[in-house]
Design an enzyme around this catalytic site. Structure first.
Site, PDB file in Angstrom:
ATOM      1  N   ARG A  73       0.816  -1.204   0.000  1.00  0.00           N
ATOM      2  CA  ARG A  73       0.000   0.000   0.000  1.00  0.00           C
ATOM      3  C   ARG A  73       0.852   1.257   0.000  1.00  0.00           C
ATOM      4  NH1 ARG A  73      -4.932   1.356   4.206  1.00  0.00           N
ATOM      5  NH2 ARG A  73      -5.515  -0.795   3.702  1.00  0.00           N
ATOM      6  N   GLU A 115      -3.225  -2.372  -7.340  1.00  0.00           N
ATOM      7  CA  GLU A 115      -3.729  -3.383  -6.431  1.00  0.00           C
ATOM      8  C   GLU A 115      -2.879  -3.262  -5.198  1.00  0.00           C
ATOM      9  OE1 GLU A 115      -3.870  -7.406  -8.095  1.00  0.00           O
ATOM     10  OE2 GLU A 115      -3.663  -7.970  -5.999  1.00  0.00           O
ATOM     11  N   CYS A 156      -2.497 -12.022  -2.777  1.00  0.00           N
ATOM     12  CA  CYS A 156      -3.297 -10.802  -2.588  1.00  0.00           C
ATOM     13  C   CYS A 156      -4.631 -11.137  -1.949  1.00  0.00           C
ATOM     14  CB  CYS A 156      -3.600 -10.132  -3.915  1.00  0.00           C
ATOM     15  SG  CYS A 156      -2.249 -10.133  -5.073  1.00  0.00           S
TER      16      CYS A 156
END
Lengths: 535, 535
Positions: free
Chosen positions: A240, A260, A297
């Protein structure tokens, strides 16, 4: 200098123009360097790659879709033909099992994805042609005619590699040049893929400059590239913090960013399901948590479990599995450190260990999985408990009944997936529905009764979700032709003559493309020359 | 305090909670205040509006599409029934001609657009259902389940009004609550529209909180709203500086921003076209430049004219029209100041006056149009010559042959439209094609031989374009159902039971919606219950 591997810039393999250093892959099982020395590219490499990709944009956009498809198919075949070497390299650099994971799951997934992209490039439904004959207007999605900058992740050396994965396949299928910044944890694998891609590009007669490959960049240089208005789009899969920095740079330059970023992929277990098959669910959950050493993920980072007997039994069964689990090897020291920092943040926010432990375990980047627990009130109150601890660590959130489960759902940030397991009872049905309502706006993919770690490459997939799991809630990163649309611009033609229209907007439709003409989908030609009525 | 008009917050008309001042509309023809006193909303109004809109999101998303459509249709009918009053108000507040512009062009356009949105809401093609029966995956575009914040512009009091225009119609058709920040230059018109909308909402049984209306906000408060992660999307039409500030705030919060910022809409005239019909083109160009006193997003701010006899004749004919043109009344002192600043920036960059003059002309915000000229080299070298002088001012760029025209095209920033006028000669055909190639990546709509000021409300329209004309190149702000997709999230269902699926993803398809099932569009049902194969 001469011993360093070349970069793919300007349409050919050449020595890095201004290397800022060098690096080698690390064998994660031993934490020792392996393979060749790769350059850390400096500003000259980065800028040359961008300029070169820009120079190819118009020519690539003008290429026949069949040629693009031929490249993608040939590249897929080349990957398969070279499978043994690729698997060996990727296994060495990532410690992912050669079999089944790399050879039987991920490599076929990557080549299959390229073939799906080839089919999509050929059939062109991604262009979504819309024609209004009365208004004289025709529009479709078209190549950006600008490069797509792709930052690949560490966790899929084939299927999400910046030179072979979904972002790559999507950007090329939309006929945009790619600047691939591959992940430095698997440079040898990426180089091998890039060599195959480069050769297939040349064989297919596509512009050599359609693909640029860099192995490593200083983060500041990455931000410079991402914030260059000459880019058509940015694609990123990773952490992130890195993703948001790149997004800020791209946003400031008006460059659409498809990211993503992170996701804890909450799994809600309902009372009835636990009573019916709690032990099986514990095994299913444990297997999903630890698949690929948790480096997915869509790893289930949060499991929401009712208090009471059935929930306790589930937690005990899961905890026992975490306790008994052998260590697995993660990709890098950085990933391992990040995992431990994530778990430490959970602990600081009140989470208690239930089973396993992410402490060091032997040689290399080995780690054991861990299950922690916390109550719903703490989870709702403290965002740190939603920080992604990428790897084999999960957090069991204990809830008192459906109302507290709904509070947990309502407190969730945006996620890629959300799962609910219900049993056969009417009470579970009712709870399922209420939870689904609360989860729906917070997840990209709502899953009924299966773990989130399977991501099918399908047109109906959404590997995406609301911010901050991705940068835009309207697009998927996986699945053809859907994922291609990220890398397209809407182009309208207003009373433009037939022979100056792109093929899919002309009156004649020899390819049998579905087109939305005057209010409905049709395969038909348009009878009159231009601005007239439909056949 | 009591004399101030109420705001629409929390589902009802109420006094502003913490007004930060008041304002009145100005009659642009006299620059004097007219009508009621409206509040400048403070933070309490803004925050209450956001919270209230959020509270309505789930209920609105769950409303039947037919009910949404009924609202949009009823609102369209109410606007038409109230046409005389609306036109009178809008004429008073904007100085736009009551006839034909407001009564015969814009009002029917606005009501027609709402009806198109109603049709689109009913037929649901905007949801683009995709089903993969083998993979057990079903996805579609769904309501954001979060409010859409709309900032309306000054230049279309009906058709782009934040409570009645395309952004409003699109957001509501996608079943999202709207927070409308209308333009303070026409508060009375906006209030009247909002009253009709509010009544129609209640009559249709939609949640009263689906619409919040504020008249004026401190810019800092606008940024606070735009940067709130509870928002689903931001829509803005207006100046580049205000739009970019809002975009930065939205970007930082992960809120998708759809902005229409600025555009000079270049028009290229080829040699043959000028020889064949230069005088007619001068008239056409002049009329387009001065339509609505130039206050159109698609106003042709740049015209590219070859040097030589035919080009000189065109420029002379156009300049004569600008010289002879009467003054028109702009919306506000701010718009007028901005126009003059834009023209001054052109002058500072070397542009010379050719005809007309934007100096003050009589009472109110009256101004005469102006044509300026500059050579290609200066245009290519200096970005100031591409700054939008919103209003009736255009810049003629003189080029030596097609190569210089191509350089001008290549130097252009992103624009909404680009136009090329060619004649019947083979030379023009060739030049047309080359210019089209250069313009294509730089414009949203490529126009052949007509001025850009006509924007049809059509599914095939693209009222959009590359940055910085808008914030994203993949979406249009006008045209149903296309414009609706901006306000949607991609939702995937993974092995979800039939009765928990949204209607358009169930096996049965009683509404006859086109769905992409297993690789093609079909109207068919799916034969098996779930996860099976197609009929």
């Amino acid at each position: 200098m001469s011993a360093r591997e070349p970069v793919l810039v300007g349409g050919r393999w050449q020595a890095s123009l201004d290397t800022a250093g060098e690096f080698r892959a690390l064998d994660p099982t031993r934490a020792v360097e392996v393979g060749a020395a790769f350059p850390i590219s400096g500003a000259q490499d980065a800028r040359a790659a961008l300029a070169s990709a820009c120079a190819a944009a118009e020519e690539l956009a003008a290429c026949a879709p069949a040629r693009i498809a031929a490249f993608l198919d040939a590249y897929a075949a080349a990957i398969e033909a070279d499978g043994e070497t690729l698997v060996e390299l990727a296994h060495l650099e990532t410690a992912l099992p050669a079999r089944p994971r790399l050879a039987e799951v991920e490599l076929p997934r990557a080549s299959g994805q390229l073939r799906q992209a080839a089919r999509a490039a050929r059939e062109r439904s991604w262009t979504q042609p819309i024609i209004d004959t009365a208004a004289g207007l025709r529009s479709h999605l078209a190549p950006l005619r600008k490069p797509v900058l792709i930052f690949g992740p560490n966790n899929f050396p084939f299927a999400f590699n910046a030179v072979a994965g979904s972002d790559f396949a999507s950007a090329i299928a939309a006929r945009n040049p790619v600047i691939a910044k591959v992940h430095p944890s698997h440079p040898g694998t990426s180089q091998r893929l890039a060599q195959l891609a480069h050769r297939a590009l040349l064989d297919a007669g596509l512009p050599a400059q359609s693909l640029q490959v860099l192995y490593h960049l200083d983060p500041a240089l990455g931000l410079e590239l991402a914030g260059d208005a000459r880019l058509g789009a940015l694609a990123f899969t990773g952490s992130r913090s890195a993703g948001l920095a790149l997004k800020a740079a791209a946003d400031a330059a008006g460059v659409p960013a498809y990211l993503e970023l992170s996701s804890v992929n909450p799994v809600f277990l309902l009372e009835g399901a636990l009573r019916e098959r709690g032990e099986a669910l514990a095994q299913e959950f444990f297997a999903s948590c630890t698949l690929g050493v948790g480096q997915f993920c869509t790893n289930p980072g949060v499991v929401v479990v009712p208090r009471g007997e059935a929930g306790d039994a589930f937690v005990a069964a899961a905890a026992a599995r975490f306790d008994a689990a052998p260590a697995g090897t993660m990709f890098s020291q950085g990933v391992l450190d990040h995992l431990r920092a994530g778990v430490a943040a959970w602990r600081a926010a009140g989470a208690q260990p239930l089973g396993g432990d992410v402490a060091a375990d032997g040689e290399g980047y080995r780690v054991r999985p861990a299950l922690l627990g916390v109550d719903a009130a703490a989870f709702v109150a403290d965002r740190r408990l939603q920080s992604e601890a990428f790897g084999p660590a999960s957090l069991a959130v204990r809830v008192d009944g459906i109302d507290e489960a709904l509070q947990v759902a309502a407190a969730l940030e945006g996620n890629l997936t959300g799962t609910i397991y219900g049993g056969d009872s009417a009470a579970d049905d009712d709870d399922w529905r209420r939870l689904a309502g609360a989860l729906r706006p917070r997840v990209g993919r709502l899953i009924d009764g299966r773990m989130p770690t399977g991501v099918a490459v399908s047109a109906a997939m959404n590997h995406g979700g609301p911010y901050p799991s991705t940068g835009h809630p309207g697009f998927t990163a996986v699945g053809m032709p859907s994922a291609i649309r990220r890398f397209a611009a809407l182009h309208c033609y207003d009373h433009v003559r037939q022979d100056a229209l792109p093929e899919e907007l002309r009156d004649r439709n020899p390819g049998g493309l579905s087109r939305w003409i005057d209010g409905g989908w049709t395969l038909d030609d348009i009878a009159t020359k231009t601005g007239g009525t439909t056949a």
